[in-house]
Design a protein around this motif. Sequence first.
Motif, PDB file in Angstrom:
ATOM      1  N   SER A  48      59.296  67.915  37.447  1.00 11.75           N
ATOM      2  CA  SER A  48      58.358  66.930  36.670  1.00 11.75           C
ATOM      3  C   SER A  48      57.072  66.707  37.532  1.00 11.75           C
ATOM      4  CB  SER A  48      58.822  65.579  36.249  1.00 11.75           C
ATOM      5  OG  SER A  48      59.586  64.810  37.497  1.00 11.75           O
ATOM      6  N   TRP A  49      57.308  66.842  38.820  1.00 13.44           N
ATOM      7  CA  TRP A  49      56.172  66.480  40.024  1.00 13.44           C
ATOM      8  C   TRP A  49      55.140  67.986  39.815  1.00 13.44           C
ATOM      9  CZ3 TRP A  49      54.335  63.896  44.122  1.00 13.44           C
ATOM     10  CH2 TRP A  49      53.604  64.549  45.136  1.00 13.44           C
ATOM     11  N   ASP A  52      52.750  67.569  36.794  1.00 20.09           N
ATOM     12  CA  ASP A  52      51.905  66.306  36.697  1.00 20.09           C
ATOM     13  C   ASP A  52      50.480  66.352  37.002  1.00 20.09           C
ATOM     14  OD1 ASP A  52      50.802  63.658  37.015  1.00 20.09           O
ATOM     15  OD2 ASP A  52      52.751  63.034  37.992  1.00 20.09           O
ATOM     16  N   ARG A  88      55.787  57.337  40.407  1.00 18.96           N
ATOM     17  CA  ARG A  88      56.064  58.232  39.295  1.00 18.96           C
ATOM     18  C   ARG A  88      57.472  59.231  39.692  1.00 18.96           C
ATOM     19  NH1 ARG A  88      52.468  58.973  35.308  1.00 18.96           N
ATOM     20  NH2 ARG A  88      52.393  61.405  35.313  1.00 18.96           N
TER      21      ARG A  88
END
Length: 376
Positions: A48-49, A52, A88
């Motif tokens: 997910s990083w 982003d 996040r």
Amino acid sequence: MGLGSWKRRGRRTVAAAALTTMLVAGTAGWASGRQQTPLTGPPPGTSSWRTDTVLGTRLPDPATASPGQIADFFRGLSAPEQHGLAVRHPSVVGNLDGAPIPLRYEANVLALRTAKTRARADAQDTSLPPRVRATARVLAGRCAALLASGHRILAFDPRGSGQVAEVYGDLRTAHHAAVVVPGSDIDLYSFDRAKDRYGTPAGMAKSLYKAAGGQTAVVAWVGYTTPVGLGPDAATGRLAEAGAPRLARFVQGLTATGTSKPAVFCHSYGSVVCGLAAPRLPVSDLVVLGSPGMRADRVGDLHTRARVWAARDDSDWISKVPHVELLGLGHGTDPTDPSFGARRVPAERAEGHTGYFAPGTDSLRAFTDIATGASS
């Protein structure tokens, strides 16, 4: 090949055979079942990083960006932007070598809270097998303990047997830094156990921090998968080969954020990790204690500019392990052997394999001098 060479080779073969026999005899029937799968690769949450785009630019890849590049990236962000990334992606930022140290503390608090909540839910989920629920209860308790006031958690990864790094002191203000690298039977759940206190990285780190009078911030680093017991994992370099790059990145991350070059203290199998990582470690001193070997014949083979030190007390059982490396078994020359070329640390008052950091020992006094820069 001369007669002398044949004799040396013969002695090494006999020693390696003895080591093999000892391991087979001592671990038959259970050793293969206790082999560990090393945790490798980037931190959890990296997928997910990578996708982003909240900052309008691609974030540095944890798998390929160097700690120096990551440090430069964060220096270009505002405080709110840094905080936003920690919120996040806490599992990434908390384990990201090169990220600001206070930000990693912040991120790991968030990651620990999330892990605790999930573990408590799993522990109460009757649809899960009893063993899974029991494991979840243990993890929830572990997270709760690490969230207690006063803990500075610089790395946290609950996958597998778990990994963690805890800091004693303030890495930003201390005059010196040190890192403790443990040997076998250490993980997220045992790194600070009360039993055999000075045989754990937390116990070693706390003892050194106290002895140094706060001049040195000390990290208890459990960032690799350690062997369990005296099976094949302890006799080979497989886990050390997986752990060495992780240690190198961790220390590089410290220095990239402004920490002074640390002294690294490597206990038992941890000295195998340190030996393999040595060429890539930006450290002032490399200290091994109770070492089975560093996968090197002499200090020059480590390819390090650091001062290399070695300690072993007469009652340490490690002295009975054949110091050879042949056919993948064993870890090479005894670092306390004069032929290896390390500086000798006095350890006459230490007792056993895990007594080197005990208060009142000559070894702890010498370690303190090394860690505070007082030793020449």
